[in-house]
Design a protein around this motif. Structure first.
Motif, mmCIF file in Angstrom:
data_model
loop_
_atom_site.group_PDB
_atom_site.id
_atom_site.type_symbol
_atom_site.label_atom_id
_atom_site.label_comp_id
_atom_site.label_asym_id
_atom_site.label_seq_id
_atom_site.Cartn_x
_atom_site.Cartn_y
_atom_site.Cartn_z
ATOM 1 N N VAL A 65 -11.364 -2.570 1.327
ATOM 2 C CA VAL A 65 -12.095 -3.695 0.744
ATOM 3 C C VAL A 65 -11.792 -4.929 1.595
ATOM 4 C CG1 VAL A 65 -12.372 -5.197 -1.275
ATOM 5 C CG2 VAL A 65 -11.936 -2.746 -1.592
ATOM 6 N N ALA A 66 -12.810 -5.566 2.091
ATOM 7 C CA ALA A 66 -12.663 -6.799 2.890
ATOM 8 C C ALA A 66 -11.640 -6.622 4.017
ATOM 9 C CB ALA A 66 -12.288 -7.979 1.983
ATOM 10 N N GLY A 67 -11.642 -5.433 4.631
ATOM 11 C CA GLY A 67 -10.727 -5.167 5.727
ATOM 12 C C GLY A 67 -9.322 -4.780 5.293
ATOM 13 N N VAL A 68 -9.099 -4.655 3.990
ATOM 14 C CA VAL A 68 -7.782 -4.304 3.455
ATOM 15 C C VAL A 68 -7.784 -2.830 3.062
ATOM 16 C CG1 VAL A 68 -6.121 -4.715 1.589
ATOM 17 C CG2 VAL A 68 -7.393 -6.641 2.586
ATOM 18 N N LYS A 69 -6.848 -2.079 3.629
ATOM 19 C CA LYS A 69 -6.728 -0.648 3.307
ATOM 20 C C LYS A 69 -6.119 -0.500 1.917
ATOM 21 C CE LYS A 69 -4.433 3.606 4.694
ATOM 22 N NZ LYS A 69 -3.558 4.287 5.613
ATOM 23 N N ILE A 70 -6.666 0.428 1.129
ATOM 24 C CA ILE A 70 -6.100 0.738 -0.182
ATOM 25 C C ILE A 70 -5.194 1.960 -0.026
ATOM 26 C CG2 ILE A 70 -6.559 1.447 -2.557
ATOM 27 C CD1 ILE A 70 -9.257 -0.006 -2.350
ATOM 28 N N TYR A 71 -3.926 1.765 -0.357
ATOM 29 C CA TYR A 71 -2.949 2.849 -0.325
ATOM 30 C C TYR A 71 -2.924 3.534 -1.685
ATOM 31 C CZ TYR A 71 -1.221 0.670 3.940
ATOM 32 O OH TYR A 71 -1.124 0.146 5.194
ATOM 33 N N THR A 72 -2.630 4.831 -1.697
ATOM 34 C CA THR A 72 -2.571 5.564 -2.958
ATOM 35 C C THR A 72 -1.133 5.876 -3.378
ATOM 36 O OG1 THR A 72 -2.834 7.659 -1.782
ATOM 37 C CG2 THR A 72 -4.833 6.635 -2.657
ATOM 38 N N LYS A 73 -0.183 5.463 -2.548
ATOM 39 C CA LYS A 73 1.234 5.680 -2.850
ATOM 40 C C LYS A 73 1.963 4.339 -2.801
ATOM 41 C CE LYS A 73 1.768 10.403 -1.057
ATOM 42 N NZ LYS A 73 0.466 10.845 -1.387
ATOM 43 N N GLN A 74 3.131 4.323 -3.395
ATOM 44 C CA GLN A 74 3.961 3.125 -3.351
ATOM 45 C C GLN A 74 4.500 2.964 -1.932
ATOM 46 O OE1 GLN A 74 6.863 3.435 -6.511
ATOM 47 N NE2 GLN A 74 5.281 3.665 -8.057
ATOM 48 N N ILE A 75 4.100 1.893 -1.281
ATOM 49 C CA ILE A 75 4.507 1.635 0.105
ATOM 50 C C ILE A 75 5.658 0.627 0.120
ATOM 51 C CG2 ILE A 75 2.248 2.204 1.080
ATOM 52 C CD1 ILE A 75 1.690 -0.848 1.163
ATOM 53 N N PRO A 76 6.496 0.649 1.162
ATOM 54 C CA PRO A 76 7.580 -0.334 1.245
ATOM 55 C C PRO A 76 7.003 -1.750 1.325
ATOM 56 C CG PRO A 76 7.858 1.409 2.881
ATOM 57 C CD PRO A 76 6.500 1.586 2.276
ATOM 58 N N LEU A 77 7.569 -2.641 0.540
ATOM 59 C CA LEU A 77 7.087 -4.018 0.501
ATOM 60 C C LEU A 77 8.241 -4.983 0.723
ATOM 61 C CD1 LEU A 77 4.905 -3.711 -2.733
ATOM 62 C CD2 LEU A 77 4.075 -3.735 -0.385
ATOM 63 N N THR A 78 7.958 -6.057 1.467
ATOM 64 C CA THR A 78 8.963 -7.105 1.661
ATOM 65 C C THR A 78 8.292 -8.469 1.596
ATOM 66 O OG1 THR A 78 8.664 -7.033 4.061
ATOM 67 C CG2 THR A 78 10.448 -5.685 3.152
ATOM 68 N N LYS A 79 9.061 -9.447 1.185
ATOM 69 C CA LYS A 79 8.630 -10.853 1.156
ATOM 70 C C LYS A 79 7.288 -11.029 0.431
ATOM 71 C CE LYS A 79 11.255 -11.973 5.254
ATOM 72 N NZ LYS A 79 11.241 -12.251 6.669
ATOM 73 N N ILE A 80 7.204 -10.477 -0.767
ATOM 74 C CA ILE A 80 5.989 -10.571 -1.560
ATOM 75 C C ILE A 80 6.045 -11.819 -2.434
ATOM 76 C CG2 ILE A 80 4.597 -9.436 -3.357
ATOM 77 C CD1 ILE A 80 4.610 -7.995 -0.599
ATOM 78 N N ASP A 81 5.004 -12.609 -2.392
ATOM 79 C CA ASP A 81 4.914 -13.776 -3.260
ATOM 80 C C ASP A 81 4.449 -13.349 -4.651
ATOM 81 O OD1 ASP A 81 4.734 -16.917 -3.433
ATOM 82 O OD2 ASP A 81 2.946 -16.123 -4.436
ATOM 83 N N SER A 82 3.324 -12.613 -4.691
ATOM 84 C CA SER A 82 2.718 -12.276 -5.976
ATOM 85 C C SER A 82 2.290 -10.815 -6.043
ATOM 86 C CB SER A 82 1.465 -13.129 -6.211
ATOM 87 O OG SER A 82 1.762 -14.501 -6.132
ATOM 88 N N VAL A 83 2.429 -10.240 -7.228
ATOM 89 C CA VAL A 83 1.821 -8.955 -7.551
ATOM 90 C C VAL A 83 0.806 -9.274 -8.637
ATOM 91 C CG1 VAL A 83 2.146 -6.670 -8.565
ATOM 92 C CG2 VAL A 83 3.863 -7.585 -7.001
ATOM 93 N N THR A 84 -0.448 -8.903 -8.420
ATOM 94 C CA THR A 84 -1.471 -9.124 -9.437
ATOM 95 C C THR A 84 -1.908 -7.771 -9.973
ATOM 96 O OG1 THR A 84 -3.560 -10.243 -9.964
ATOM 97 C CG2 THR A 84 -3.347 -9.376 -7.730
ATOM 98 N N LEU A 85 -1.806 -7.624 -11.294
ATOM 99 C CA LEU A 85 -2.022 -6.332 -11.931
ATOM 100 C C LEU A 85 -3.438 -6.149 -12.456
ATOM 101 C CD1 LEU A 85 1.264 -6.055 -14.038
ATOM 102 C CD2 LEU A 85 0.725 -4.891 -11.889
ATOM 103 N N TYR A 86 -3.980 -4.980 -12.157
ATOM 104 C CA TYR A 86 -5.264 -4.530 -12.697
ATOM 105 C C TYR A 86 -5.077 -3.113 -13.246
ATOM 106 C CZ TYR A 86 -7.302 -8.629 -10.596
ATOM 107 O OH TYR A 86 -7.592 -9.932 -10.276
#
Length: 121
Positions: free
Chosen positions: A43-64
């Motif tokens: 979507v808009a050049g952003v790949k959708i992952y289907t697994k929990q990927i390693p994340l660092t330095k995240i400002d926000s998680v927005t839930l749907y």
């Protein structure tokens, strides 16, 4: 505007869904977006992952995701240590609010689209 690294949880390639609209608007506003959903896609050049990927330095998680489906992500989100978790309409979850707050993570019950549209993101 400050680039806020954001995780969209519940991402989808369906244009009529709010998660799709949020990814699109976040990208348009210059934010870095990581997307996790049930099905792969882009979507808009952003790949959708289907697994929990390693994340660092995240400002926000927005839930749907509805509260029942959020349970699979409790530890993942807490271990990621985002500054805040946004609960969009329909995702409200007092049980998760308490877990997040007890781990020093801000809880925001709001609509990501409204926050972005009104420059409050």
């Amino acid at each position: 505007m400050k680039n806020k690294k954001t995780v969209v949880l519940g991402a989808t390639t369906k244009p009529d869904r709010y998660a799709f609209k949020a990814i699109t608007m976040l990208v348009e506003k210059g934010h870095t977006v990581l997307a996790i959903g049930q099905n792969q896609g882009e979507v808009a050049g952003v790949k959708i992952y289907t697994k929990q990927i390693p994340l660092t330095k995240i400002d926000s998680v927005t839930l749907y995701l509805n509260p029942l489906r959020q349970r699979d992500y409790y530890n993942y989100i807490i271990e990621t240590k985002p500054k805040r978790v946004i609960f969009n309409p329909g995702t409200e979850n007092p049980e998760f609010y308490q877990l997040l707050q007890s781990n020093g993570i801000k809880v925001e019950v709001a609509c990501t689209l409204v926050l972005l549209a009104t420059n409050q993101y």
